[in-house]
Design an enzyme around this catalytic site. Structure first.
Site, PDB file in Angstrom:
ATOM      1  N   ASP A  34       0.824  -1.208   0.000  1.00 58.42           N
ATOM      2  CA  ASP A  34       0.000   0.000   0.000  1.00 58.42           C
ATOM      3  C   ASP A  34       0.859   1.260   0.000  1.00 58.42           C
ATOM      4  O   ASP A  34       1.406   1.645   1.036  1.00 58.42           O
ATOM      5  CB  ASP A  34      -0.897  -0.027   1.262  1.00 58.42           C
ATOM      6  CG  ASP A  34      -1.716   1.234   1.390  1.00 58.42           C
ATOM      7  OD1 ASP A  34      -2.118   1.563   2.530  1.00 58.42           O
ATOM      8  OD2 ASP A  34      -1.947   1.907   0.364  1.00 58.42           O
ATOM      9  N   SER A 198      -2.076  16.459 -11.067  1.00 58.29           N
ATOM     10  CA  SER A 198      -2.354  16.226 -12.482  1.00 58.29           C
ATOM     11  C   SER A 198      -2.884  17.531 -13.073  1.00 58.29           C
ATOM     12  O   SER A 198      -3.733  18.179 -12.463  1.00 58.29           O
ATOM     13  CB  SER A 198      -3.410  15.123 -12.632  1.00 58.29           C
ATOM     14  OG  SER A 198      -3.885  15.086 -13.974  1.00 58.29           O
TER      15      SER A 198
HETATM   16  O1  LIG Z   1      -6.032   4.551   3.885  1.00 58.56           O
HETATM   17  C1  LIG Z   1      -5.672   4.648   2.551  1.00 58.56           C
HETATM   18  C2  LIG Z   1      -4.286   4.088   2.342  1.00 58.56           C
HETATM   19  N1  LIG Z   1      -4.378   3.261   1.146  1.00 58.56           N
HETATM   20  C3  LIG Z   1      -5.752   2.816   1.070  1.00 58.56           C
HETATM   21  C4  LIG Z   1      -5.874   1.436   1.624  1.00 58.56           C
HETATM   22  N2  LIG Z   1      -6.989   0.858   2.060  1.00 58.56           N
HETATM   23  C5  LIG Z   1      -6.600  -0.410   2.329  1.00 58.56           C
HETATM   24  C6  LIG Z   1      -7.469  -1.473   2.792  1.00 58.56           C
HETATM   25  C7  LIG Z   1      -7.174  -2.789   2.481  1.00 58.56           C
HETATM   26  C8  LIG Z   1      -8.005  -3.823   2.893  1.00 58.56           C
HETATM   27  C9  LIG Z   1      -9.133  -3.507   3.624  1.00 58.56           C
HETATM   28  C10 LIG Z   1     -10.056  -4.594   4.069  1.00 58.56           C
HETATM   29  F1  LIG Z   1      -9.471  -5.774   3.983  1.00 58.56           F
HETATM   30  F2  LIG Z   1     -11.152  -4.579   3.318  1.00 58.56           F
HETATM   31  F3  LIG Z   1     -10.413  -4.362   5.327  1.00 58.56           F
HETATM   32  C11 LIG Z   1      -9.456  -2.198   3.944  1.00 58.56           C
HETATM   33  C12 LIG Z   1      -8.624  -1.159   3.529  1.00 58.56           C
HETATM   34  N3  LIG Z   1      -5.297  -0.582   2.068  1.00 58.56           N
HETATM   35  O2  LIG Z   1      -4.850   0.589   1.644  1.00 58.56           O
HETATM   36  C13 LIG Z   1      -6.604   3.824   1.768  1.00 58.56           C
END
Ligand SMILES: O[C@H]1CN[C@@H](c2nc(-c3ccc(C(F)(F)F)cc3)no2)C1
Length: 329
Positions: A34, A198
């Site tokens: 991420d 952008s």
């Molecule tokens: O916060 C920001 C940073 N990058 C974005 C992000 N969001 C998640 C995430 C992954 C998996 C889940 C779950 F498994 F569904 F719970 C939830 C959120 N991972 O990176 C948003």
């Protein structure tokens, strides 16, 4: 040194999972890389079993190289409100052929239901800037910050693809991964993200419209979230498109294929093909699709998530030299 690791899309490319090894002997986990956050956390044996549904967990007691970081804790909440927390270990973490011996591994004790329900995802590996690492009282370094000194170049590249494995490369640019030239854009890391602005967008074959959109390159967000004026200008071009408040987004008839969406990256452009904008079926009844482009309302900036990234070869450079994009192959 350089390194490369394959990353696999889940159904509908909702997230991309990448293998890492933690501890000695190594414990293999699949995690979500991420670029929009900066903590490496994993499901662990410290969690209550009711919070674990199919995930592989990290067991620090089963690793001869794990070392508890006394007094350190962490708690993190993601854009969708999901969260996880608890304590911190240092342990060996390997990605492909790259190893960091004392990587901070944040062991989850509690995770929100969204993580429990995401059965293939064993945790997150943050590739944002360490300044926003959530460990208290002493923030920890990301894997990239720990390894970058030993890489041939202080960079990593992101090459996500639609419905097929892509790759994260560390320390080198694979010239076969893209065609055409690479366009550069300055990175604003002041908020701990891979931020950039952008200069504008175009709908289908229409004229380019100058419209500054400041946002972040975020591999952990599924969709492309943009200012509502841009999003409504795009969906205005699709017959039958409408904002469905129940589903929380624009939906439209899956056919015909909607127009491409083009956004600028400095002097270059990235094209999101129309068939990628049809993100997923919205309802079985009348063949509506949920849009891959949605509003960024309430976030404070745009999010260039997987829908934007999987159509380009993204190269994030952590020195003063800016990060830049190129069209993927
Ligand atoms: O916060 C920001 C940073 N990058 C974005 C992000 N969001 C998640 C995430 C992954 C998996 C889940 C779950 F498994 F569904 F719970 C939830 C959120 N991972 O990176 C948003």
């Amino acid at each position: 040194t350089t390194g490369t690791i394959a990353t696999d899309p889940e159904k509908h490319d909702v997230e991309y999972l990448t293998p890492i090894s933690v501890g000695t002997p190594s414990q293999d986990l699949m995690v979500d890389f991420d670029t929009g956050s900066s903590d490496l956390w994993v499901f662990s044996t410290e969690m209550s079993t009711s919070d674990i549904k199919g995930q592989t967990v990290y067991d620090p007691n089963n690793s001869s190289t794990s070392e508890k970081v006394q007094g350190s804790t962490w708690k993190i909440t993601y854009g969708d409100g999901s969260s996880s927390s608890d304590d911190v270990y240092l342990d060996t973490v390997t990605i492909g052929n790259l190893t960091v011996p004392n990587q901070a591994v944040e062991a989850a004790k509690k995770v929100s239901s969204e993580f429990t329900d995401d059965s293939h995802n064993d945790g997150l590996l943050g590739l944002g800037f360490s300044a926003i690492n959530a460990v208290e009282p002493t923030p920890q370094n990301t894997f990239f910050d720990n390894i970058k000194g030993s890489l041939d170049a202080p960079l990593f590249t992101v090459d996500l693809k639609h419905g097929t494995p892509g790759s994260f490369n560390f320390g080198y640019i694979d010239p076969t991964a893209y065609i055409g030239n690479i366009s550069w854009t300055p990175v604003d890391s002041s908020q701990g993200y891979w931020g950039f602005t952008s200069p504008g967008y175009a709908v289908g074959t229409g004229a380019f419209r100058n419209h500054s959109m400041s946002g972040i390159a975020d591999t952990g967000t599924t969709l492309l979230l943009l200012p509502k004026s841009v999003v409504s200008a795009y969906y205005k071009e699709i017959q039958g498109a409408q904002y469905d408040s129940d589903q929380g987004g624009y939906i439209f008839p899956c056919s015909p294929t909607p127009p491409d969406f083009v956004f600028g990256v400095n002097n270059g452009i990235v094209t999101v093909p129309g068939d990628m904008v049809s993100y997923a079926p919205a309802d079985s009844a009348n063949q509506n699709c949920f849009g891959g482009i949605q509003k960024d309302t309430g976030i404070g900036f745009s999010i260039f998530g997987d829908v934007a990234l999987k159509t380009s070869f993204v190269h994030l450079h952590s020195s003063i030299v800016p990060g830049h994009y190129a069209d993927c192959d």
